[in-house]
Motif scaffolding. Structure first.
Motif, PDB file in Angstrom:
ATOM      1  N   LEU A  45       0.791  -1.232   0.000  1.00 23.69           N
ATOM      2  CA  LEU A  45       0.000   0.000   0.000  1.00 23.69           C
ATOM      3  C   LEU A  45       0.826   1.286   0.000  1.00 23.69           C
ATOM      4  N   PRO A  46       1.972   1.371   0.719  1.00 19.45           N
ATOM      5  CA  PRO A  46       2.689   2.652   0.766  1.00 19.45           C
ATOM      6  C   PRO A  46       3.148   3.187  -0.583  1.00 19.45           C
ATOM      7  N   LEU A  47       3.239   2.326  -1.598  1.00 19.72           N
ATOM      8  CA  LEU A  47       3.714   2.798  -2.898  1.00 19.72           C
ATOM      9  C   LEU A  47       2.581   3.045  -3.895  1.00 19.72           C
ATOM     10  N   LEU A  48       1.331   3.028  -3.432  1.00 19.76           N
ATOM     11  CA  LEU A  48       0.222   3.300  -4.345  1.00 19.76           C
ATOM     12  C   LEU A  48       0.318   4.669  -5.030  1.00 19.76           C
ATOM     13  N   PRO A  49       0.753   5.750  -4.325  1.00 20.70           N
ATOM     14  CA  PRO A  49       0.890   7.028  -5.036  1.00 20.70           C
ATOM     15  C   PRO A  49       1.827   6.945  -6.232  1.00 20.70           C
ATOM     16  N   HIS A  50       2.844   6.092  -6.168  1.00 23.08           N
ATOM     17  CA  HIS A  50       3.756   5.931  -7.307  1.00 23.08           C
ATOM     18  C   HIS A  50       3.052   5.248  -8.472  1.00 23.08           C
ATOM     19  N   VAL A  51       2.115   4.333  -8.165  1.00 16.03           N
ATOM     20  CA  VAL A  51       1.326   3.702  -9.220  1.00 16.03           C
ATOM     21  C   VAL A  51       0.392   4.732  -9.855  1.00 16.03           C
ATOM     22  N   ALA A  52      -0.255   5.543  -9.032  1.00 12.94           N
ATOM     23  CA  ALA A  52      -1.156   6.572  -9.557  1.00 12.94           C
ATOM     24  C   ALA A  52      -0.412   7.562 -10.441  1.00 12.94           C
ATOM     25  N   ALA A  53       0.836   7.826 -10.111  1.00 10.65           N
ATOM     26  CA  ALA A  53       1.640   8.772 -10.900  1.00 10.65           C
ATOM     27  C   ALA A  53       2.324   8.105 -12.087  1.00 10.65           C
ATOM     28  N   GLY A  54       2.198   6.783 -12.227  1.00 13.37           N
ATOM     29  CA  GLY A  54       2.814   6.084 -13.345  1.00 13.37           C
ATOM     30  C   GLY A  54       4.290   5.818 -13.170  1.00 13.37           C
ATOM     31  N   VAL A  55       4.828   6.107 -11.984  1.00 10.63           N
ATOM     32  CA  VAL A  55       6.244   5.830 -11.729  1.00 10.63           C
ATOM     33  C   VAL A  55       6.471   4.322 -11.609  1.00 10.63           C
ATOM     34  N   LEU A  56       5.508   3.612 -11.025  1.00 10.45           N
ATOM     35  CA  LEU A  56       5.571   2.161 -10.890  1.00 10.45           C
ATOM     36  C   LEU A  56       4.399   1.534 -11.622  1.00 10.45           C
ATOM     37  N   THR A  57       4.609   0.345 -12.174  1.00  9.04           N
ATOM     38  CA  THR A  57       3.510  -0.405 -12.767  1.00  9.04           C
ATOM     39  C   THR A  57       2.709  -1.072 -11.654  1.00  9.04           C
ATOM     40  N   PRO A  58       1.419  -1.328 -11.864  1.00 11.61           N
ATOM     41  CA  PRO A  58       0.619  -1.983 -10.828  1.00 11.61           C
ATOM     42  C   PRO A  58       1.197  -3.306 -10.360  1.00 11.61           C
ATOM     43  N   GLN A  59       1.766  -4.089 -11.276  1.00 16.55           N
ATOM     44  CA  GLN A  59       2.305  -5.397 -10.898  1.00 16.55           C
ATOM     45  C   GLN A  59       3.477  -5.279  -9.925  1.00 16.55           C
ATOM     46  N   SER A  60       4.145  -4.125  -9.932  1.00 13.51           N
ATOM     47  CA  SER A  60       5.305  -3.951  -9.058  1.00 13.51           C
ATOM     48  C   SER A  60       4.928  -3.994  -7.584  1.00 13.51           C
ATOM     49  N   VAL A  61       3.718  -3.529  -7.244  1.00 18.54           N
ATOM     50  CA  VAL A  61       3.326  -3.456  -5.842  1.00 18.54           C
ATOM     51  C   VAL A  61       2.290  -4.513  -5.482  1.00 18.54           C
ATOM     52  N   ALA A  62       1.987  -5.416  -6.426  1.00 14.94           N
ATOM     53  CA  ALA A  62       1.047  -6.508  -6.180  1.00 14.94           C
ATOM     54  C   ALA A  62       1.836  -7.811  -6.144  1.00 14.94           C
ATOM     55  N   VAL A  63       2.129  -8.296  -4.953  1.00 23.04           N
ATOM     56  CA  VAL A  63       2.979  -9.483  -4.774  1.00 23.04           C
ATOM     57  C   VAL A  63       2.101 -10.731  -4.796  1.00 23.04           C
ATOM     58  N   SER A  64       2.376 -11.635  -5.692  1.00 28.81           N
ATOM     59  CA  SER A  64       1.589 -12.848  -5.835  1.00 28.81           C
ATOM     60  C   SER A  64       1.566 -13.645  -4.532  1.00 28.81           C
ATOM     61  N   LEU A  65       0.362 -13.978  -4.056  1.00 32.53           N
ATOM     62  CA  LEU A  65       0.249 -14.779  -2.838  1.00 32.53           C
ATOM     63  C   LEU A  65       0.808 -16.183  -3.050  1.00 32.53           C
ATOM     64  N   ARG A  66       0.648 -16.698  -4.239  1.00 32.77           N
ATOM     65  CA  ARG A  66       1.123 -18.058  -4.486  1.00 32.77           C
ATOM     66  C   ARG A  66       2.639 -18.130  -4.620  1.00 32.77           C
ATOM     67  N   ARG A  67       3.260 -16.972  -4.762  1.00 33.80           N
ATOM     68  CA  ARG A  67       4.722 -16.946  -4.729  1.00 33.80           C
ATOM     69  C   ARG A  67       5.231 -17.055  -3.291  1.00 33.80           C
ATOM     70  N   ARG A  68       4.441 -16.538  -2.334  1.00 33.81           N
ATOM     71  CA  ARG A  68       4.851 -16.549  -0.925  1.00 33.81           C
ATOM     72  C   ARG A  68       4.256 -17.718  -0.140  1.00 33.81           C
ATOM     73  N   LEU A  69       3.035 -18.119  -0.484  1.00 31.58           N
ATOM     74  CA  LEU A  69       2.334 -19.132   0.299  1.00 31.58           C
ATOM     75  C   LEU A  69       2.195 -20.407  -0.531  1.00 31.58           C
ATOM     76  N   ARG A  70       2.902 -21.431  -0.148  1.00 30.41           N
ATOM     77  CA  ARG A  70       2.942 -22.657  -0.941  1.00 30.41           C
ATOM     78  C   ARG A  70       1.984 -23.736  -0.441  1.00 30.41           C
TER      79      ARG A  70
END
Length: 449
Positions: A45-70
């Motif tokens: 969540l803390p980097l959402l303003p960067h997504v709104a400004a186009g500095v980061l892509t949405p996928q950059s701040v959306a971490v796949s749960l299946r990558r962390r939880l096996r």
């Protein structure tokens, strides 16, 4: 023997960190792990303003749960009620079906929603900054206003479309205004018919100071930095009414605008209201060990929980920050393991490591371990903290790459149109609305007539 069922509600910092730790600490035969969450990613969540400004892509701040939880079973949906007597949770799945999930141990990590007030027009016309979809929608909306202003023949309409109002002088509001102001200031150079002097960003807050958690000096420094960029401030002021074409402030001023971004705090998930437990300012009261008094087997963490802040003492409760949520997730996992193995529970204690506010570019204010910083040193600390707080190496690599690309190639002013045509209210985007749990005598899992 049947394995104990551990059910976690909420896929944010606290819930995912809890399950990640449980997968590492428990053998598969020791517990069955289930997560209820409307999305299949953990949002940073803390980097959402960067997504709104186009500095980061949405996928950059959306971490796949299946990558962390096996080993965790992930149920796509939202919890709408808790029956502590029957030990089950009512869930509305992503298909709209309603089911009940039993539990032996429940971790409520349902998070929070945007706090709103009974202000005429607010629910219908305000835009939020709490979800990935809201950030993407806000970016499209802001760029759309510049597109429409560039072809407007009426000067009053053009000025209104180039005026943006952000309500909330906390981290979310300040960073949103700062990042989007930079985006729009750069964009005006690509619109020959737009006069950059017409671009206005207004930051409104009911408090007398900006970012009071950082102290007077850094709050004033942040204001000075943004004022130098042309941001206007209305402190000791709130919103009286909102229409599609204007915002009326409590001091009587009317600001013609097509954009109101509402970031005036958060409220605990409505799910809290379906339990009978005591609350503190709308958050579910817990013990220092993160258990919910009077509800056997129930733990609560994160924004929805009022956890005693032992590092501060007295009646203080931990603030609803990502830092506390993540660490409470670790602590509740440790206490769940202790419960299963019959060892003593440990109280949660953590002192804030510091606060960081990214104002975009080389501007920032930070207070790591009580040391006040501004400018480039503060920006290095802020971005370094975010990179280290991201939960996977992949997410860190994506964010660092996006930052580097933006710094070297600049912004693109493209509307994706992904959210076009859908309702844009806070309630729609944040799925606000949990109803009370069904009576304990009804075990059918069906809605009553």
């Amino acid at each position: 023997m049947t394995r104990p069922k551990i059910l976690v509600v909420g896929g944010g910092f606290a819930g995912v960190e809890c399950l990640h730790r449980l997968e590492r600490a428990l053998r598969p035969a020791e517990a069955e792990l289930t997560l209820v969450t409307p999305t299949d990613y953990q949002l940073y969540l803390p980097l959402l303003p960067h997504v709104a400004a186009g500095v980061l892509t949405p996928q950059s701040v959306a971490v796949s749960l299946r990558r962390r939880l096996r080993r965790t079973r992930i149920v796509p949906g939202g919890a709408t009620g808790v029956d502590t007597a029957a030990r089950n949770v009512e869930v509305r799945t992503s298909t709209g079906a309603v089911t009940r999930l039993p539990y032996d141990f429940l971790v409520l990590a349902a998070g929070s929603t945007t706090r709103t007030f009974d202000i005429p027009g607010l629910a219908e016309h305000a835009l939020g900054m709490k979800t990935l979809a809201q950030a993407a929608y806000l970016r499209d909306h802001v760029i759309s206003q510049l597109d429409l202003a560039a072809v407007a023949t009426d000067e009053a309409e053009r000025a209104a479309r180039m005026r943006f109002v952000v309500v909330g002088g906390g981290y979310a509001g300040v960073e949103t205004a700062a990042c989007l102001q930079r985006l729009t200031a750069a964009a005006t150079a690509r619109f020959p018919r737009l006069d950059p002097a017409l671009l206005e960003w207004h930051l409104v807050d009911v408090a007398p100071k900006l970012l009071p958690e950082l102290g007077d000096r850094l709050g004033a420094k942040a204001m000075e930095t943004l004022r130098r960029r042309g941001v206007r401030f209305s402190l000791n002021t709130s919103v009286r009414a909102v229409t599609p074409e204007s915002v009326t402030l409590t001091d009587g001023r009317v600001l013609p605008t097509r954009t109101l971004v509402w970031t005036a705090g958060v409220a605990a998930s409505p799910l809290v209201g379906t339990l009978d437990g005591p609350t503190v300012r709308g958050r579910l009261r817990t013990t220092a060990e993160l258990t919910v008094p009077g509800s056997p087997g129930v733990f609560a963490v994160g924004d929805a929980a009022a956890v005693p802040d032992l590092a501060v003492g007295g009646d203080a409760i931990t603030p609803p920050t990502a830092q506390h949520s993540q660490r409470q997730g670790k602590a509740v996992a440790r206490n769940l393991v202790a419960t299963l193995r019959g060892t003593p529970l440990r109280p949660y204690r953590h002192r804030d490591l510091g606060l960081v506010v990214d104002l975009g570019g080389t501007d920032a204010v930070s207070k790591p371990l009580g040391v006040e910083l501004s400018g480039v040193p503060a920006q290095l600390v802020a971005r370094g903290y975010h990179v280290m707080a991201l939960p996977t190496v992949t997410a860190r690599a994506r964010v660092l790459t996006n930052w580097a690309l933006n710094a070297t190639t600049g912004d693109d002013f493209v509307r994706t149109g992904f959210q076009e045509g859908r309702p844009a209210t806070l309630q729609d985007f944040e799925r606000i609305g949990a109803r009370p749990a069904l009576p304990a005598t009804d075990r059918s899992g069906q809605h009553p007539a």
